[in-house]
Design a protein around this motif. Structure first.
Motif, PDB file in Angstrom:
ATOM      1  N   SER A 148       0.859  -1.177   0.000  1.00 22.56           N
ATOM      2  CA  SER A 148       0.000   0.000   0.000  1.00 22.56           C
ATOM      3  C   SER A 148       0.895   1.226   0.000  1.00 22.56           C
ATOM      4  O   SER A 148       1.943   1.240   0.657  1.00 22.56           O
ATOM      5  N   ALA A 149       0.503   2.248  -0.748  1.00 19.72           N
ATOM      6  CA  ALA A 149       1.298   3.468  -0.869  1.00 19.72           C
ATOM      7  C   ALA A 149       0.498   4.649  -0.326  1.00 19.72           C
ATOM      8  O   ALA A 149      -0.660   4.853  -0.708  1.00 19.72           O
ATOM      9  N   SER A 150       1.123   5.427   0.553  1.00 19.56           N
ATOM     10  CA  SER A 150       0.492   6.612   1.131  1.00 19.56           C
ATOM     11  C   SER A 150       1.463   7.775   1.050  1.00 19.56           C
ATOM     12  O   SER A 150       2.686   7.580   0.955  1.00 19.56           O
ATOM     13  N   LEU A 171      -3.984   7.880   1.517  1.00 17.29           N
ATOM     14  CA  LEU A 171      -3.757   6.610   0.843  1.00 17.29           C
ATOM     15  C   LEU A 171      -3.816   6.824  -0.660  1.00 17.29           C
ATOM     16  O   LEU A 171      -4.817   7.289  -1.203  1.00 17.29           O
ATOM     17  N   LEU A 172      -2.748   6.464  -1.357  1.00 11.99           N
ATOM     18  CA  LEU A 172      -2.693   6.603  -2.808  1.00 11.99           C
ATOM     19  C   LEU A 172      -3.251   5.381  -3.518  1.00 11.99           C
ATOM     20  O   LEU A 172      -3.806   5.501  -4.609  1.00 11.99           O
ATOM     21  N   GLY A 173      -3.099   4.212  -2.922  1.00 15.86           N
ATOM     22  CA  GLY A 173      -3.596   2.995  -3.550  1.00 15.86           C
ATOM     23  C   GLY A 173      -2.675   1.826  -3.250  1.00 15.86           C
ATOM     24  O   GLY A 173      -1.851   1.870  -2.330  1.00 15.86           O
ATOM     25  N   TYR A 174      -2.791   0.772  -4.056  1.00 19.89           N
ATOM     26  CA  TYR A 174      -2.059  -0.472  -3.821  1.00 19.89           C
ATOM     27  C   TYR A 174      -1.260  -0.834  -5.067  1.00 19.89           C
ATOM     28  O   TYR A 174      -1.725  -0.667  -6.197  1.00 19.89           O
ATOM     29  N   VAL A 175      -0.053  -1.340  -4.843  1.00 13.35           N
ATOM     30  CA  VAL A 175       0.866  -1.678  -5.926  1.00 13.35           C
ATOM     31  C   VAL A 175       1.275  -3.132  -5.769  1.00 13.35           C
ATOM     32  O   VAL A 175       1.574  -3.586  -4.658  1.00 13.35           O
ATOM     33  N   THR A 176       1.305  -3.869  -6.867  1.00 16.39           N
ATOM     34  CA  THR A 176       1.705  -5.275  -6.830  1.00 16.39           C
ATOM     35  C   THR A 176       2.876  -5.582  -7.750  1.00 16.39           C
ATOM     36  O   THR A 176       3.237  -6.743  -7.924  1.00 16.39           O
ATOM     37  N   GLY A 177       3.458  -4.558  -8.346  1.00 16.83           N
ATOM     38  CA  GLY A 177       4.591  -4.777  -9.237  1.00 16.83           C
ATOM     39  C   GLY A 177       5.076  -3.459  -9.814  1.00 16.83           C
ATOM     40  O   GLY A 177       4.540  -2.389  -9.496  1.00 16.83           O
ATOM     41  N   PRO A 178       6.088  -3.478 -10.661  1.00 12.69           N
ATOM     42  CA  PRO A 178       6.615  -2.241 -11.235  1.00 12.69           C
ATOM     43  C   PRO A 178       5.540  -1.478 -11.999  1.00 12.69           C
ATOM     44  O   PRO A 178       4.715  -2.059 -12.709  1.00 12.69           O
ATOM     45  N   THR A 179       5.561  -0.159 -11.863  1.00  6.46           N
ATOM     46  CA  THR A 179       4.557   0.686 -12.521  1.00  6.46           C
ATOM     47  C   THR A 179       5.086   1.381 -13.763  1.00  6.46           C
ATOM     48  O   THR A 179       4.324   2.069 -14.441  1.00  6.46           O
ATOM     49  N   PHE A 180       6.348   1.224 -14.107  1.00  7.77           N
ATOM     50  CA  PHE A 180       6.951   2.016 -15.173  1.00  7.77           C
ATOM     51  C   PHE A 180       6.300   1.773 -16.532  1.00  7.77           C
ATOM     52  O   PHE A 180       6.167   2.698 -17.335  1.00  7.77           O
ATOM     53  N   LEU A 181       5.888   0.552 -16.821  1.00  9.55           N
ATOM     54  CA  LEU A 181       5.266   0.240 -18.106  1.00  9.55           C
ATOM     55  C   LEU A 181       3.749   0.266 -18.033  1.00  9.55           C
ATOM     56  O   LEU A 181       3.078   0.047 -19.041  1.00  9.55           O
ATOM     57  N   GLU A 182       3.210   0.537 -16.863  1.00  9.53           N
ATOM     58  CA  GLU A 182       1.759   0.532 -16.676  1.00  9.53           C
ATOM     59  C   GLU A 182       1.175   1.943 -16.630  1.00  9.53           C
ATOM     60  O   GLU A 182      -0.016   2.114 -16.395  1.00  9.53           O
ATOM     61  N   ALA A 201       6.397  13.113   1.983  1.00  6.24           N
ATOM     62  CA  ALA A 201       6.999  11.872   2.451  1.00  6.24           C
ATOM     63  C   ALA A 201       6.129  10.711   2.003  1.00  6.24           C
ATOM     64  O   ALA A 201       4.901  10.806   2.018  1.00  6.24           O
ATOM     65  N   LEU A 202       6.762   9.635   1.591  1.00  2.00           N
ATOM     66  CA  LEU A 202       6.037   8.459   1.124  1.00  2.00           C
ATOM     67  C   LEU A 202       6.152   7.347   2.164  1.00  2.00           C
ATOM     68  O   LEU A 202       7.183   7.194   2.829  1.00  2.00           O
ATOM     69  N   ARG A 203       5.080   6.567   2.274  1.00  2.00           N
ATOM     70  CA  ARG A 203       5.047   5.460   3.230  1.00  2.00           C
ATOM     71  C   ARG A 203       4.468   4.229   2.536  1.00  2.00           C
ATOM     72  O   ARG A 203       3.405   4.300   1.920  1.00  2.00           O
ATOM     73  N   PHE A 204       5.186   3.127   2.624  1.00  2.00           N
ATOM     74  CA  PHE A 204       4.778   1.879   1.990  1.00  2.00           C
ATOM     75  C   PHE A 204       4.644   0.797   3.053  1.00  2.00           C
ATOM     76  O   PHE A 204       5.487   0.685   3.942  1.00  2.00           O
ATOM     77  N   ARG A 205       3.586  -0.010   2.953  1.00  2.00           N
ATOM     78  CA  ARG A 205       3.338  -1.050   3.949  1.00  2.00           C
ATOM     79  C   ARG A 205       3.011  -2.372   3.258  1.00  2.00           C
ATOM     80  O   ARG A 205       2.332  -2.397   2.226  1.00  2.00           O
ATOM     81  N   ASN A 206       3.505  -3.448   3.859  1.00  2.00           N
ATOM     82  CA  ASN A 206       3.256  -4.791   3.335  1.00  2.00           C
ATOM     83  C   ASN A 206       3.045  -5.740   4.509  1.00  2.00           C
ATOM     84  O   ASN A 206       3.804  -5.709   5.476  1.00  2.00           O
ATOM     85  N   ALA A 207       2.021  -6.565   4.437  1.00  2.00           N
ATOM     86  CA  ALA A 207       1.756  -7.553   5.484  1.00  2.00           C
ATOM     87  C   ALA A 207       1.314  -8.879   4.887  1.00  2.00           C
ATOM     88  O   ALA A 207       0.715  -9.700   5.575  1.00  2.00           O
ATOM     89  N   SER A 208       1.617  -9.103   3.622  1.00  2.00           N
ATOM     90  CA  SER A 208       1.204 -10.330   2.951  1.00  2.00           C
ATOM     91  C   SER A 208       2.312 -11.375   3.042  1.00  2.00           C
ATOM     92  O   SER A 208       3.496 -11.028   3.148  1.00  2.00           O
TER      93      SER A 208
END
Length: 225
Positions: A160-162, A175-186, A199-206
């Motif tokens: 998750s990106a905030s 909250l900006l949304g959720y990312v599951t991989g590189p965004t450069f080509l998307e 400031a950016l904050r990223f969280r992962n709990a999977s």
């Protein structure tokens, strides 16, 4: 690599040889965690802080400051310009620390159990929560408002990106949304913000492996505001 790190009442300090300069400097490798260390001193007391044990993880070269219930880990790689502190919260009380020949670190708990971390063995992944935060860079030009438009992320796993846009209110974030991989080509990961610092904050709990390699911020300069 030339540093002598030690724990003081004001934080984790660094001593290193350097050429003589007439300019003063307040930056130190431990500065990002100094407020946390000072809070620990004020709440836990000197006797608790005196139990801290410093060690060097031999396989990765990371510096560990092991407190009874948490570990501060320094990742410092000058060539790619990476300097970051990680904090690991433990579910037991540490009494002893020892390095292992296979690159791991052994921690002895107060109940006699022994835990091994960071060995050169097959990785084991769980669902422990991870949070990655950045400071509040002012970008260029500094002290002026910018229009933040998007970010691009190189990562694996689900994050998750905030974004926090007010240095005077640290808990506030969007909250900006959720990312599951590189965004450069998307296409760019869109965001909206009009501020001077971000400031950016990223969280992962999977479960499973997750990496966060890089992040780029896209913004427009607004030097007239």
């Amino acid at each position: 690599s030339g540093d002598i790190l030690f724990l003081g009442s004001d934080g984790i300090r660094s001593l290193k040889a350097r050429e003589q300069l007439v300019s003063a400097a307040v930056s130190d490798i431990g500065s990002p965690v100094d407020p946390l260390i000072r809070d620990l001193y004020s709440t836990m007391g000197t006797a608790w802080m005196s139990q801290a044990i410093a060690t060097l993880q031999p396989y990765t070269g990371r510096y560990w400051m092991v407190f009874p219930d948490r570990i501060f880990v320094l990742s410092n790689f000058p060539n790619p310009k990476i300097t970051a502190w990680s904090i690991y919260t433990l579910g037991f009380t540490v009494t002893d620390v020892a390095e292992a020949g296979n690159g791991g670190v052994f921690l002895r708990a107060s109940d006699g159990r022994v835990f091994q971390y960071g060995a050169m063995s097959p990785e084991i992944y769980d669902s422990s929560a991870v949070e990655v935060t950045t400071p509040f860079p002012g970008m260029e030009p500094p002290a002026t408002f910018k229009q933040f438009r998007a970010i691009d992320i190189a990562c694996t796993g689900a994050w998750s990106a905030s974004a926090a846009m007010n240095p005077g209110n640290l808990p506030a974030e969007d909250l900006l949304g959720y990312v599951t991989g590189p965004t450069f080509l998307e296409g760019q990961f869109a965001m909206m913000g009009h501020t001077t610092h971000i400031a950016l904050r990223f969280r992962n709990a999977s479960p499973g492996p997750a990496t966060l390699a890089s992040c780029m911020i896209h913004y427009d300069k607004n030097e007239t505001t």
